[in-house]
Write a protein that holds these residues in place. Sequence first.
Motif, short mmCIF file in Angstrom:
data_model
loop_
_atom_site.label_atom_id
_atom_site.label_comp_id
_atom_site.label_asym_id
_atom_site.label_seq_id
_atom_site.Cartn_x
_atom_site.Cartn_y
_atom_site.Cartn_z
N TYR A 10 0.80 -1.21 -0.12
CA TYR A 10 0.06 -0.02 -0.05
C TYR A 10 0.85 1.38 0.05
CZ TYR A 10 -3.02 -3.74 1.24
OH TYR A 10 -3.47 -4.93 1.35
N THR A 11 0.05 2.28 -0.41
CA THR A 11 0.90 3.65 -0.47
C THR A 11 1.03 4.04 1.01
OG1 THR A 11 -0.41 3.95 -2.53
CG2 THR A 11 0.96 5.87 -1.70
N ALA B 80 -6.71 6.81 7.31
CA ALA B 80 -7.94 7.41 8.05
C ALA B 80 -7.94 8.90 7.41
CB ALA B 80 -7.76 7.49 9.65
N ASN B 81 -6.86 9.25 7.26
CA ASN B 81 -6.63 10.92 6.73
C ASN B 81 -6.81 11.07 5.22
OD1 ASN B 81 -6.67 12.56 8.94
ND2 ASN B 81 -4.89 11.42 9.78
N ARG B 82 -7.14 10.02 4.46
CA ARG B 82 -6.93 10.03 3.02
C ARG B 82 -8.13 11.11 2.43
NH1 ARG B 82 -7.18 3.99 0.32
NH2 ARG B 82 -9.30 4.22 0.88
N SER B 83 -9.07 11.34 3.30
CA SER B 83 -10.20 12.18 2.67
C SER B 83 -9.68 13.68 2.64
CB SER B 83 -11.38 12.14 3.80
OG SER B 83 -11.01 12.59 4.79
N LYS B 84 -8.52 14.05 3.42
CA LYS B 84 -7.79 15.15 3.39
C LYS B 84 -6.61 15.37 2.31
CE LYS B 84 -8.75 15.36 8.32
NZ LYS B 84 -7.92 14.80 9.36
N THR B 85 -6.32 14.06 1.81
CA THR B 85 -5.33 14.09 0.78
C THR B 85 -5.86 13.91 -0.71
OG1 THR B 85 -5.11 11.93 0.73
CG2 THR B 85 -3.47 13.07 2.54
N CYS C 294 -13.43 4.21 -1.60
CA CYS C 294 -13.81 4.38 -0.22
C CYS C 294 -12.99 5.33 0.67
CB CYS C 294 -13.88 3.03 0.52
SG CYS C 294 -15.27 2.78 1.96
N LYS C 295 -12.83 6.35 0.24
CA LYS C 295 -11.76 7.62 0.71
C LYS C 295 -11.74 7.68 2.24
CE LYS C 295 -9.93 11.83 -1.09
NZ LYS C 295 -9.96 12.70 -1.94
#
Length: 446
Positions: free
Chosen positions: A235-236, A244-249, A255-256
């Motif tokens: 995984y990246t 958990a913080n992917r929605s901010k990146t 399933c962001k």
Amino acid sequence: MDHDMSRKPRDQQHKSCRSRALVLLIAVATNTAIFLLFSDTSSAIGIRSGEHGFFWKSTKLSFRDINITEYALAASRDELLHLHDRLATASSLVVTLLGINDTSSDMAAARDEQKHAGADGLWQPELTGELRLAVGPHKLPLGFTKNLGSDQLFPAVGQACRRFPDELERYMNYKPGGECPSDEQFSQRLMLKGCEPLPRRRCRTRSPAGYAEPTPLPASLWSMPPDTSIMWDAYTCKNYSCLANRSKTKGFYDCKDCFDLLNGREKGRWTRDDGALSYSIDAVLATKPNGTVRIGLDIGGGSGTFAARMQERGVTVVTTSMNFDGPFNSFIASRGLVPMHLSIANRLPFFDGTLDIVHSMHVLSHWIPDVMLEFALFDIYRVLRPGGLFWLDHFFCLGTQMNTTYVPMFNQIGFNKVRWNARRKLDRGIKMNEWYLSALLEKPTT
Ligand SMILES: *[C@@H]1O[C@H](CO)[C@@H](O)[C@H](O)[C@H]1NC(C)=O
Ligand SMILES: *[C@@H]1O[C@H](CO)[C@@H](O)[C@H](O)[C@H]1NC(C)=O
Ligand SMILES: *[C@@H]1O[C@H](CO)[C@@H](O)[C@H](O)[C@H]1NC(C)=O
Ligand SMILES: *[C@@H]1O[C@H](CO)[C@@H](O)[C@H](O)[C@H]1NC(C)=O
Ligand SMILES: *[C@@H]1O[C@H](CO)[C@@H](O)[C@H](O)[C@H]1NC(C)=O
Ligand SMILES: *[C@@H]1O[C@H](CO)[C@@H](O)[C@H](O)[C@H]1NC(C)=O
């Protein structure tokens, strides 16, 4: 999911293959039970499966009527496998286009042919080493042959595996009894190409250093797992905080925001009923006598939150998920829920009439080719018990397809409608004419 990831010549043939599907149409329409297969050498080959012959000529194509034995000897292994795949696609296309009811003779012929190609070992003499052992066949001990109607056992391997001999070879290249290669994404891609199930291997998967015991239930349902509970090679992100913080990146992720169990949207899902597209679990369970919804399945269930909410209500739900860009299966498991690594293309591994509820959000949508979607819906109907519920959650399609394609498709499966809500999807503007459908459907009891 790309099912056309085979080599070049096949892609080049694709167009001509499609244009000749008409011939196939005619063949099936006249009930001759003949399949026409086309090789890349601009010759058409008919395989006969009945008493009748079928002949077709054009200036460009010369037609030869030869039997399977001759053909198998003449054609290269690769070519034959491609032809079989095309046959399967073309025949299901024809069935759908014509709405043919009784296709048993066509299907029987296709199955028969597959047996010749696969089971009788067209490719097997060429296999070596672990791959040969993994796909079999293997002789049964004396005394066990009667029950199985065969004296040998075939391990279950996805039929499309045969289309990717090189990748399969690579997948099976390891030291027997040793450590498995770190090839999680590679293996998953092979699954997505139809090599599902993958062959079994005789090696040990690695465990992460400093593994920590899981959090006990029920706290595990809403806890972030320790970073040391899994291997991150594939995984990246390299830790759960990053996921958990992917929605901010930036960037597109499947399933962001669903790994954020503490602050994000995940916490509120299925707890409120808006009387429209978003149903609450409690409202759905209330349509049935208390306690009679006990076991179920969530298809493409992301990080497992649907199953977590159901578990809190005493319902056991299995969650299918692929590991796209993230350790979805491990995450679900760390919550104390049952993950199942299964693609949407697979027949559901449950017996007929066994489940109380099947739920699916987003994943069953218009991106799935119509024929496959129809098969998937009938499969859901199959595994549900009489009176069982199918909760189709935010099915997504274009407005032009809703009433012409999907409503008729859903109607013909045979469910009763308990709830049905179609609404325009407005997040990308009114011009897009995109629609959502949520429905609660019940398998009839009679
Ligand atoms: C098919 O071809 C083989 C090899 O030429 C021949 O031996 C066999 O009799 C043929 N079978 C039929 C049914 O024509
Ligand atoms: C299939 O057969 C049934 C009855 O045997 C018939 O009512 C139905 O219209 C047929 N469907 C199609 C698509 O031909
Ligand atoms: C998590 O991983 C990201 C990069 O993937 C890194 O920047 C960050 O420092 C890590 N956080 C922790 C708590 O390890
Ligand atoms: C997201 O990142 C912040 C730091 O940038 C961190 O404090 C927070 O715990 C992270 N969220 C989760 C759920 O790990
Ligand atoms: C359903 O049954 C359980 C256990 O008997 C009970 O605790 C619960 O209150 C009931 N729920 C409803 C909505 O009646
Ligand atoms: C589908 O048909 C219904 C009833 O005729 C209509 O209300 C609805 O707007 C149509 N939906 C779309 C997306 O065209």
